[in-house]
Write a protein that holds these residues in place. Structure first.
Motif, mmCIF file in Angstrom:
data_model
loop_
_atom_site.group_PDB
_atom_site.id
_atom_site.type_symbol
_atom_site.label_atom_id
_atom_site.label_comp_id
_atom_site.label_asym_id
_atom_site.label_seq_id
_atom_site.Cartn_x
_atom_site.Cartn_y
_atom_site.Cartn_z
ATOM 1 N N THR A 23 18.941 14.377 -21.319
ATOM 2 C CA THR A 23 18.208 13.659 -22.359
ATOM 3 C C THR A 23 18.882 12.341 -22.743
ATOM 4 O O THR A 23 18.315 11.575 -23.525
ATOM 5 N N PHE A 24 20.092 12.082 -22.217
ATOM 6 C CA PHE A 24 20.732 10.788 -22.418
ATOM 7 C C PHE A 24 20.475 9.846 -21.254
ATOM 8 O O PHE A 24 20.763 8.649 -21.353
ATOM 9 N N LEU A 25 19.980 10.374 -20.143
ATOM 10 C CA LEU A 25 19.801 9.538 -18.964
ATOM 11 C C LEU A 25 18.655 8.560 -19.183
ATOM 12 O O LEU A 25 17.568 8.954 -19.599
ATOM 13 N N PRO A 26 18.875 7.282 -18.887
ATOM 14 C CA PRO A 26 17.854 6.262 -19.177
ATOM 15 C C PRO A 26 16.839 6.111 -18.059
ATOM 16 O O PRO A 26 16.487 4.995 -17.686
ATOM 17 N N GLY A 27 16.381 7.227 -17.498
ATOM 18 C CA GLY A 27 15.398 7.114 -16.439
ATOM 19 C C GLY A 27 14.121 6.444 -16.904
ATOM 20 O O GLY A 27 13.584 5.553 -16.234
ATOM 21 N N GLY A 28 13.607 6.851 -18.082
ATOM 22 C CA GLY A 28 12.405 6.222 -18.609
ATOM 23 C C GLY A 28 12.613 4.759 -18.948
ATOM 24 O O GLY A 28 11.736 3.920 -18.714
ATOM 25 N N VAL A 29 13.780 4.427 -19.493
ATOM 26 C CA VAL A 29 14.073 3.029 -19.847
ATOM 27 C C VAL A 29 14.112 2.154 -18.605
ATOM 28 O O VAL A 29 13.537 1.059 -18.560
ATOM 29 N N LEU A 30 14.803 2.628 -17.560
ATOM 30 C CA LEU A 30 14.908 1.847 -16.334
ATOM 31 C C LEU A 30 13.545 1.683 -15.662
ATOM 32 O O LEU A 30 13.220 0.609 -15.145
ATOM 33 N N THR A 31 12.744 2.741 -15.668
ATOM 34 C CA THR A 31 11.429 2.649 -15.048
ATOM 35 C C THR A 31 10.508 1.738 -15.849
ATOM 36 O O THR A 31 9.784 0.913 -15.279
ATOM 37 N N THR A 32 10.517 1.861 -17.176
ATOM 38 C CA THR A 32 9.721 0.962 -18.017
ATOM 39 C C THR A 32 10.157 -0.479 -17.838
ATOM 40 O O THR A 32 9.328 -1.404 -17.807
ATOM 41 N N ALA A 33 11.462 -0.712 -17.704
ATOM 42 C CA ALA A 33 11.970 -2.070 -17.477
ATOM 43 C C ALA A 33 11.416 -2.649 -16.190
ATOM 44 O O ALA A 33 10.987 -3.815 -16.142
ATOM 45 N N THR A 34 11.398 -1.845 -15.127
ATOM 46 C CA THR A 34 10.881 -2.334 -13.856
ATOM 47 C C THR A 34 9.384 -2.625 -13.947
ATOM 48 O O THR A 34 8.898 -3.613 -13.404
ATOM 49 N N VAL A 35 8.652 -1.769 -14.646
ATOM 50 C CA VAL A 35 7.218 -1.992 -14.828
ATOM 51 C C VAL A 35 6.972 -3.285 -15.609
ATOM 52 O O VAL A 35 6.085 -4.080 -15.277
ATOM 53 N N GLU A 36 7.752 -3.525 -16.647
ATOM 54 C CA GLU A 36 7.597 -4.750 -17.442
ATOM 55 C C GLU A 36 7.934 -5.983 -16.626
ATOM 56 O O GLU A 36 7.258 -7.018 -16.732
ATOM 57 N N LEU A 37 8.973 -5.902 -15.819
ATOM 58 C CA LEU A 37 9.304 -7.045 -14.965
ATOM 59 C C LEU A 37 8.180 -7.333 -13.980
ATOM 60 O O LEU A 37 7.839 -8.499 -13.728
ATOM 61 N N ALA A 38 7.601 -6.284 -13.425
ATOM 62 C CA ALA A 38 6.488 -6.474 -12.499
ATOM 63 C C ALA A 38 5.262 -7.049 -13.197
ATOM 64 O O ALA A 38 4.461 -7.749 -12.583
ATOM 65 N N ALA A 39 5.122 -6.758 -14.504
ATOM 66 C CA ALA A 39 3.991 -7.276 -15.277
ATOM 67 C C ALA A 39 4.249 -8.683 -15.814
ATOM 68 O O ALA A 39 3.407 -9.223 -16.531
ATOM 69 N N GLY A 40 5.409 -9.272 -15.516
ATOM 70 C CA GLY A 40 5.723 -10.618 -15.973
ATOM 71 C C GLY A 40 6.400 -10.683 -17.322
ATOM 72 O O GLY A 40 6.626 -11.776 -17.844
#
Length: 441
Positions: A207-224
């Protein structure tokens, strides 16, 4: 989309209402581009389509009115993450807001009620849920009797400690949890015959692993969304580094060798039903620890099964590097479909457990620890980042496919052509005598 209504009589209340909605969606873990899209629909529903929104992970600005008479409301608070029951209640308010059905003052009171909600389950059940969650994940990652027992015990301790909510403790607690877990595992590894202590550590720290944060970050970068995506990416990497620091510090005290920082893989329990039991326990643990609404458990289990089967097939067909992509591609349409059902649940409730199941953060944690603790260079860490990108790409493609199919079906179902606006002469026929005068001129 509902027809725009008249603008509320109190613009100040409306600004605070919109600001609170955007802040709640951000705390629920939505990407900034999706928050802006939702907020724009809400603004149209309340008759203020010209409202401007600036949404970042820690800053939100809402401007109502024109360029000369506009007013701005700002929030720069770092909102605490919401439990699953709070997320469900928040999206109930959001759906009503998208229809313009709530008065802004009532909406503010509803949002405050969401923030002050008491968990559905008491501290004993939530602590037990965290232990069951880690037990289930340990059976999926490295099924062994000793590893499962250690994971369950550490899960209970960390689950109890997580119930203490303090902004100051939240900053250091991941490092403390990683240190305590690693020290326990390293000291018991030889005595219990743990062949892969590093992988055993993943389950208690899930529950401390930032898997969701890292994935959301990549999605946001892809969205500009470069600012939001880059900041989330750095945050996730720093959190991985802090967890790895806690593990390496514990290893230094325990006197472990470099080989103890290398994930060995393998399994000592090879029964076919072990993964199914792990999925069942993992879904139960998420339901209890995060106080999910009653109707959420079945949907979470469905999404976990889809993600696991997709990842399993991807690993067999394309290798472990692409398995996360296939799992994310399979689960994303299911998550969005469930979100759109009348008796479904918000997408974040089913997304987060699936993120942890696909373990992008877990592979990142192992990669960082191996690179630093075992002096293996950056190859493992790069492989972990590639895995995160693959999962994010699967989410992007799955979302695009779902929206394309749904939008196409909606357009066919609601096929309609608007009549053109009447021309001025057609709207107000000119008398015959006036047309004669025009001809004479």
């Amino acid at each position: 989309m509902p027809e725009p209504s008249a603008a509320p009589s109190n613009p100040g209340e409306l600004r605070q209402y919109l600001l609170g909605l955007a802040e709640g969606l951000t705390a629920a873990g939505e990407s900034v581009d999706r928050v802006r899209a939702i907020m724009h629909r809400i603004a149209v529903a309340y008759g203020v389509p010209d409202t401007g929104f600036v949404v970042l992970p820690t800053v939100i600005l809402v401007q109502t009115g024109g360029a000369s008479t506009g007013h701005v409301a700002v929030s720069s608070r770092v909102a605490a993450s919401l439990r699953f029951d709070q997320i469900a209640a928040l999206y109930g308010v959001v759906h009503e807001a998208e229809d313009g059905a709530l008065d802004p003052a009532d909406g503010i009171r509803r949002l405050n009620a969401v923030g002050s909600m008491r968990p559905r389950f008491g501290w004993i059940v939530r602590t037990l849920g965290h232990g069951v969650l880690t037990l289930g994940l340990s059976l999926l990652l490295l099924p062994s009797v000793a590893g499962a027992a250690i994971a369950f015990g550490l899960g209970l301790v960390i689950g109890l400690m997580k119930l203490v909510r303090s902004p100051t403790l939240d900053l250091v607690f991941p490092v403390v949890a990683a240190f305590v877990s690693a020290l326990t595992v390293f000291l018991l590894a030889d005595w219990l015959g743990l062949g892969d202590p590093l992988t055993v550590l993943v389950a208690p720290l899930v529950t401390f692993l930032p898997g969701g944060v890292l994935t959301t970050a990549t999605v946001e970068l892809a969205a500009g969304q470069m600012i939001a995506g880059a900041s989330r990416l750095v945050t996730g990497l720093v959190q991985l580094a802090l967890l790895s620091f806690g593990i390496i510090a514990a290893g230094t005290i325990a006197g472990v060798s470099n080989l103890d920082y290398v994930a060995a893989g393998g399994s000592s329990l090879a029964f076919w039903w072990i993964p199914l039991l792990g999925l069942l326990l993992f879904s139960i643990g998420n339901y209890l620890h995060f106080s999910a609404p009653a109707k959420a458990y079945g949907w979470v289990l469905v999404v976990l099964l889809i993600a696991y089967v997709g990842q399993f097939i991807g690993a067999r067909l394309f290798g472990p590097e692409i398995s996360g992509f296939v799992g994310a591609l399979a689960m994303t349409p299911a998550v969005l479909w469930i979100d759109g059902l009348r008796r479904g649940v918000p997408s974040q409730i089913t997304f987060l457990p699936a993120f942890w199941l696909l373990v992008p953060g877990a592979t990142g944690l192992i990669g960082v620890t191996e690179a630093v603790g075992a002096n293996l260079g950056s190859s493992d860490f790069v492989d972990a980042l590639v895995g995160v990108m693959a999962i994010a790409l699967g989410v992007l493609i799955g979302t695009a496919l779902y929206r394309t199919v749904r939008s196409g079906a909606t357009q066919l179902e609601h096929f309609h052509i608007e009549m053109p606006a009447p021309e001025p002469d057609e709207a107000h026929p000119v008398p015959f005598w006036r047309r004669l005068l025009r001809r004479e001129r």
